[in-house]
Motif scaffolding. Sequence first.
Motif, PDB file in Angstrom:
ATOM      1  N   PHE A 170       0.779  -1.243  -0.066  1.00  0.00           N
ATOM      2  CA  PHE A 170      -0.012   0.049  -0.044  1.00  0.00           C
ATOM      3  C   PHE A 170       0.814   1.337  -0.157  1.00  0.00           C
ATOM      4  O   PHE A 170       0.713   2.390  -0.516  1.00  0.00           O
ATOM      5  CB  PHE A 170      -1.052   0.066   1.147  1.00  0.00           C
ATOM      6  CG  PHE A 170      -2.210  -0.631   0.996  1.00  0.00           C
ATOM      7  CD1 PHE A 170      -2.996  -0.377  -0.024  1.00  0.00           C
ATOM      8  CD2 PHE A 170      -2.314  -2.059   1.690  1.00  0.00           C
ATOM      9  CE1 PHE A 170      -4.287  -1.504  -0.195  1.00  0.00           C
ATOM     10  CE2 PHE A 170      -3.515  -2.706   1.595  1.00  0.00           C
ATOM     11  CZ  PHE A 170      -4.553  -2.454   0.633  1.00  0.00           C
ATOM     12  N   PHE A 174       0.271   4.148  -2.883  1.00  0.00           N
ATOM     13  CA  PHE A 174      -0.026   5.429  -2.778  1.00  0.00           C
ATOM     14  C   PHE A 174       0.972   6.466  -3.237  1.00  0.00           C
ATOM     15  O   PHE A 174       0.734   7.593  -3.406  1.00  0.00           O
ATOM     16  CB  PHE A 174      -0.140   5.626  -1.179  1.00  0.00           C
ATOM     17  CG  PHE A 174      -1.119   5.286  -0.414  1.00  0.00           C
ATOM     18  CD1 PHE A 174      -2.438   5.155  -0.885  1.00  0.00           C
ATOM     19  CD2 PHE A 174      -0.801   4.368   0.673  1.00  0.00           C
ATOM     20  CE1 PHE A 174      -3.584   4.892  -0.212  1.00  0.00           C
ATOM     21  CE2 PHE A 174      -1.999   3.694   1.219  1.00  0.00           C
ATOM     22  CZ  PHE A 174      -3.472   4.021   0.804  1.00  0.00           C
ATOM     23  N   SER A 182      -4.507  11.531  -0.290  1.00  0.00           N
ATOM     24  CA  SER A 182      -4.273  10.399   0.217  1.00  0.00           C
ATOM     25  C   SER A 182      -3.313  10.736   1.494  1.00  0.00           C
ATOM     26  O   SER A 182      -2.228  11.439   1.465  1.00  0.00           O
ATOM     27  CB  SER A 182      -3.366   9.415  -0.820  1.00  0.00           C
ATOM     28  OG  SER A 182      -2.836   8.294   0.096  1.00  0.00           O
ATOM     29  N   ARG A 186      -3.049   2.949   4.657  1.00  0.00           N
ATOM     30  CA  ARG A 186      -4.304   2.349   4.530  1.00  0.00           C
ATOM     31  C   ARG A 186      -5.137   2.386   5.572  1.00  0.00           C
ATOM     32  O   ARG A 186      -4.797   2.097   6.870  1.00  0.00           O
ATOM     33  CB  ARG A 186      -3.990   0.757   3.969  1.00  0.00           C
ATOM     34  CG  ARG A 186      -5.386  -0.056   3.978  1.00  0.00           C
ATOM     35  CD  ARG A 186      -5.824   0.358   2.734  1.00  0.00           C
ATOM     36  NE  ARG A 186      -7.342  -0.468   2.373  1.00  0.00           N
ATOM     37  CZ  ARG A 186      -8.480   0.158   2.436  1.00  0.00           C
ATOM     38  NH1 ARG A 186      -8.753   1.283   2.641  1.00  0.00           N
ATOM     39  NH2 ARG A 186      -9.638  -0.547   2.283  1.00  0.00           N
ATOM     40  N   SER A 187      -6.280   3.143   5.647  1.00  0.00           N
ATOM     41  CA  SER A 187      -7.299   3.207   6.752  1.00  0.00           C
ATOM     42  C   SER A 187      -8.587   2.643   6.205  1.00  0.00           C
ATOM     43  O   SER A 187      -9.103   2.509   5.097  1.00  0.00           O
ATOM     44  CB  SER A 187      -7.432   4.795   7.110  1.00  0.00           C
ATOM     45  OG  SER A 187      -7.929   5.433   6.020  1.00  0.00           O
ATOM     46  N   ARG A 188      -9.289   1.924   7.127  1.00  0.00           N
ATOM     47  CA  ARG A 188     -10.654   1.073   6.830  1.00  0.00           C
ATOM     48  C   ARG A 188     -11.812   1.570   7.542  1.00  0.00           C
ATOM     49  O   ARG A 188     -12.591   2.219   6.579  1.00  0.00           O
ATOM     50  CB  ARG A 188     -10.269  -0.151   7.076  1.00  0.00           C
ATOM     51  CG  ARG A 188      -9.069  -0.965   6.196  1.00  0.00           C
ATOM     52  CD  ARG A 188      -8.840  -2.385   7.003  1.00  0.00           C
ATOM     53  NE  ARG A 188      -7.646  -2.984   5.958  1.00  0.00           N
ATOM     54  CZ  ARG A 188      -6.687  -2.602   6.101  1.00  0.00           C
ATOM     55  NH1 ARG A 188      -6.060  -1.834   6.696  1.00  0.00           N
ATOM     56  NH2 ARG A 188      -5.493  -3.219   5.440  1.00  0.00           N
ATOM     57  N   PRO A 191     -12.533   4.882   6.290  1.00  0.00           N
ATOM     58  CA  PRO A 191     -11.467   5.193   5.464  1.00  0.00           C
ATOM     59  C   PRO A 191     -11.209   6.953   5.644  1.00  0.00           C
ATOM     60  O   PRO A 191     -12.280   7.820   5.846  1.00  0.00           O
ATOM     61  CB  PRO A 191     -11.840   4.981   4.062  1.00  0.00           C
ATOM     62  CG  PRO A 191     -13.399   4.784   4.320  1.00  0.00           C
ATOM     63  CD  PRO A 191     -13.698   4.283   5.743  1.00  0.00           C
ATOM     64  N   ASN A 196      -8.609   6.093  -0.019  1.00  0.00           N
ATOM     65  CA  ASN A 196      -9.276   4.996   0.971  1.00  0.00           C
ATOM     66  C   ASN A 196     -10.681   4.735   0.785  1.00  0.00           C
ATOM     67  O   ASN A 196     -10.989   3.593   0.956  1.00  0.00           O
ATOM     68  CB  ASN A 196      -8.458   5.381   2.369  1.00  0.00           C
ATOM     69  CG  ASN A 196      -7.291   4.734   2.760  1.00  0.00           C
ATOM     70  OD1 ASN A 196      -6.842   3.504   2.796  1.00  0.00           O
ATOM     71  ND2 ASN A 196      -6.258   5.718   3.116  1.00  0.00           N
ATOM     72  N   LEU A 199     -10.739   2.605  -2.494  1.00  0.00           N
ATOM     73  CA  LEU A 199     -10.564   1.423  -2.291  1.00  0.00           C
ATOM     74  C   LEU A 199     -11.326   0.706  -1.370  1.00  0.00           C
ATOM     75  O   LEU A 199     -11.814  -0.604  -1.605  1.00  0.00           O
ATOM     76  CB  LEU A 199      -9.088   1.268  -1.466  1.00  0.00           C
ATOM     77  CG  LEU A 199      -7.870   1.892  -2.196  1.00  0.00           C
ATOM     78  CD1 LEU A 199      -6.669   2.085  -1.294  1.00  0.00           C
ATOM     79  CD2 LEU A 199      -7.572   0.955  -3.506  1.00  0.00           C
ATOM     80  N   SER A 200     -12.079   1.175  -0.272  1.00  0.00           N
ATOM     81  CA  SER A 200     -13.077   0.434   0.707  1.00  0.00           C
ATOM     82  C   SER A 200     -14.252   0.036  -0.158  1.00  0.00           C
ATOM     83  O   SER A 200     -14.743  -1.183   0.010  1.00  0.00           O
ATOM     84  CB  SER A 200     -13.108   1.199   1.982  1.00  0.00           C
ATOM     85  OG  SER A 200     -12.167   1.243   2.770  1.00  0.00           O
ATOM     86  N   ASP A 249      -7.673  -2.044  -7.223  1.00  0.00           N
ATOM     87  CA  ASP A 249      -6.379  -1.246  -7.142  1.00  0.00           C
ATOM     88  C   ASP A 249      -6.204  -0.546  -8.406  1.00  0.00           C
ATOM     89  O   ASP A 249      -5.825   0.933  -8.694  1.00  0.00           O
ATOM     90  CB  ASP A 249      -5.266  -1.831  -6.726  1.00  0.00           C
ATOM     91  CG  ASP A 249      -5.492  -2.310  -5.227  1.00  0.00           C
ATOM     92  OD1 ASP A 249      -6.278  -2.366  -4.598  1.00  0.00           O
ATOM     93  OD2 ASP A 249      -4.529  -3.449  -4.917  1.00  0.00           O
TER      94      ASP A 249
END
Length: 267
Positions: A170, A174, A182, A186-188, A191, A196, A199-200, A249
Amino acid sequence: MQTAYLDHPGMRVALENGTIVLRAPDGLRLGTLPSKNLERLILQGDILCSTGAIRHLLEQGSSILCLSPRRSHAVAHLQGGLHANAQIRLQQYRGYHDTVFRVRLAKRIVFAKLQAQQRHIEEWLRRERIRRRALVQAQEACTQSLDSLASAASIDAVMGIEGRTAHAYFQALFTQVPPAVSSEVRSRRPPRDPINVLLSLGYTLAHHEAVTAAYALGLDPYIGFLHEIAVGRESLGCDLTEFLRQLVDTFVVLWWTHRSRPKTGQF
């Protein structure tokens, strides 16, 4: 096959004379959905969908995914026409309890994921001229992980190899998007930046496709091989999603860099 994504608060979805009709909260007719060619319907937020419309879509072979209003978290998955051969699921359960088979399959899943990540990194290295350090580090991490995977003898060892590579990968990803959108981490849940968020959402939709495929094949999406069983988690869906992550991605990187960028306020 088509996808319909509805997220306007208060929108109504109903079956009228055999047609899926969309209406505004005040009853104004907005349009229709082509149910015969609709592969999936995604509902996010406060959408009113009649039972008649749900039944009709499921009978036509469509799947329905309900997402939470703000975090794009999957809260419900509806699928019609489930596979009727229970022998397939019994064989799946036997495979889960066979430790040797399970570890071998888990290694294949992670091997395919690492190879796909490595191909991405090599492509990014060819076109990146400035932020190369993270890419080189990620390339080395992938190579080391692929070497270590051959001797992994347990699920924990396989998962450990996959997890160690993820951070470096990741960091590399980025480098391919503007720093302004960004946090480079990586945060979920939740996000924390537009990349993020994308991506989520992409991984959530990929997971939906994986679960739909598992049901269609007569498999139990809650019994995985790489991912352990956990209450409320479709572990086989998580396994199959690993094969789709690189597609997400690629889409996020290319969409953000080569198409009209959304305003950050939309996130």
